[in-house]
Enzyme design. Structure first.
Site, PDB file in Angstrom:
ATOM      1  N   ASP A   1      73.420  41.730  42.181  1.00 38.51           N
ATOM      2  CA  ASP A   1      74.823  42.076  42.751  1.00 38.51           C
ATOM      3  C   ASP A   1      75.844  41.025  42.423  1.00 38.51           C
ATOM      4  O   ASP A   1      77.056  41.243  42.650  1.00 38.51           O
ATOM      5  CB  ASP A   1      74.536  42.869  43.960  1.00 38.51           C
ATOM      6  CG  ASP A   1      74.722  44.538  43.668  1.00 38.51           C
ATOM      7  OD1 ASP A   1      75.280  44.823  42.465  1.00 38.51           O
ATOM      8  OD2 ASP A   1      74.108  45.303  44.541  1.00 38.51           O
TER       9      ASP A   1
ATOM     10  N   GLN B   1      72.098  47.723  49.516  1.00 36.33           N
ATOM     11  CA  GLN B   1      73.225  48.632  49.246  1.00 36.33           C
ATOM     12  C   GLN B   1      74.319  48.572  50.417  1.00 36.33           C
ATOM     13  O   GLN B   1      73.890  48.477  51.387  1.00 36.33           O
ATOM     14  CB  GLN B   1      72.710  49.922  49.325  1.00 36.33           C
ATOM     15  CG  GLN B   1      73.956  51.297  48.968  1.00 36.33           C
ATOM     16  CD  GLN B   1      74.504  51.263  47.575  1.00 36.33           C
ATOM     17  OE1 GLN B   1      73.985  50.984  46.572  1.00 36.33           O
ATOM     18  NE2 GLN B   1      75.854  51.131  47.651  1.00 36.33           N
TER      19      GLN B   1
ATOM     20  N   LYS C   1      71.342  54.936  40.670  1.00 41.55           N
ATOM     21  CA  LYS C   1      70.810  53.757  40.016  1.00 41.55           C
ATOM     22  C   LYS C   1      69.231  53.918  39.616  1.00 41.55           C
ATOM     23  O   LYS C   1      68.855  53.339  38.737  1.00 41.55           O
ATOM     24  CB  LYS C   1      71.303  52.461  41.163  1.00 41.55           C
ATOM     25  CG  LYS C   1      72.604  52.341  41.266  1.00 41.55           C
ATOM     26  CD  LYS C   1      73.143  51.515  42.227  1.00 41.55           C
ATOM     27  CE  LYS C   1      74.408  51.046  42.546  1.00 41.55           C
ATOM     28  NZ  LYS C   1      74.656  50.562  43.866  1.00 41.55           N
TER      29      LYS C   1
END
Ligand code: NDP
Length: 278
Positions: A116, A93, A49
């Site tokens: 997200d 994450q 990413k």
């Protein structure tokens, strides 16, 4: 022979468009990635990413926290990033170490920086049909179907897997597009009975080669989300070799949903920068 749903090429096109857009902006959009602990797969994902952010002109910063970080420290970091004007998106994450309440931590992320789409607010919005903040993998799956002009409305879509990050939001997005949606999971008896009815089959179970040709309807669109470590590399959840002769469209692993997920993260970051949530 099935048409290949080429996520690698589609994601590259999206990245090029994003790079063109970011070049014209007065300041760089910024993404902060938080990694707690040392899960090797999570580290690889965050590395990819970060690298891709750089390629398209998005500023990225990484916050590595030790495994024994407590919830309060993590929340303090997220609150700091919420207030930081150079950061437009915050990526926490997953998975987090077991002693941290994942949803509590996610819900600290400001709605304007929820790249997200995992906060409770974004989950509720998606269920209500609002796609301002949708998770990157489901968004990438839908974008791939759209890129290849695969009809969704009035089709029967079967989603194998019901996780909060893939299965459920993908099912919600298909429903929002007027598909008739069936969700299968590990307690579904006779999985093939359902998958054989699918015009669109999304497989996100984390079980290598779970879906074989006899479980696929002739001409169906088959999207393989699975990334499974196997002896000689990685395998998807679909037996590509047996299914490619029967499906109408099929996504490969690697080179299918994976690159689309990353491209959607970058797009969501740019949208947050522009003030369009997610
Ligand atoms: P989870 O483990 O959270 O969920 C898996 C789901 O599959 C569960 O709902 C489980 O059912 C269901 N399942 C497991 N075995 C079977 C079976 N035999 N038959 C039917 N359903 C089954 O995984 P994720 O959703 O996080 O990820 C799924 C896969 O996608 C993984 O391989 C992951 O690595 C990959 N992935 C890929 C991404 C990408 O960008 N390409 C991004 C995210 C994930 P139950 O709920 O009953 O346990």
């Amino acid at each position: 022979m099935a048409i290949l749903l080429d996520g690698k090429a589609t994601a590259e096109k999206i990245r090029k468009r994003l790079a063109e857009e970011t070049k014209k902006l007065p300041e760089k959009p910024g993404l902060a990635a938080i990694l707690v602990g040392s899960n090797p797969a999570s580290k690889i994902y965050v590395d990819i990413k970060e690298k891709t952010c750089k390629e398209v002109g998005i500023y990225s910063e990484r916050h590595n926290l030790p495994e024994n970080t407590d919830g309060k420290e993590l929340i303090a970091l997220i609150e700091g990033l919420n207030a930081k004007s150079s950061i437009h998106g915050i990526l926490l994450q997953l998975p987090l170490p077991g002693h941290i309440n994942t949803q509590t931590a996610l819900d600290i992320i400001s709605p304007a920086k929820d790249v997200d789409g995992f906060t409770s607010r974004s989950v509720a919005k998606l269920a209500a049909g609002n796609e301002d903040n949708v998770p990157c993998t489901p968004k990438g799956i839908i974008r791939l179907l759209e890129e290849y002009k695969i009809p969704i409305a009035s089709r029967h879509a079967v989603v194998v897997g019901r996780s909060m990050i893939v299965g459920k939001p993908t099912a919600a997005m298909l429903l929002n597009r007027n598909a008739t949606v069936t969700i299968c999971h590990s307690k579904t008896p006779d999985l093939g009975n359902y998958t054989r009815q699918a015009d669109i089959l999304i497989v996100a179970a984390g079980k290598p080669k779970l879906v074989t040709a006899e479980m696929v309807k002739q001409g169906a669109a088959v999207v393989d989300v699975g990334i499974n470590k196997v002896d000689g590399g990685i395998a998807g959840d679909v037996d590509f070799e047996s299914c490619k002769g029967k499906a109408g469209w099929i996504s490969p692993v690697p080179g299918g949903v994976g690159p689309m997920t990353v491209a959607m993260l970058l797009e969501n970051t740019l949208n947050c920068y522009k003030g369009i949530e997610g």
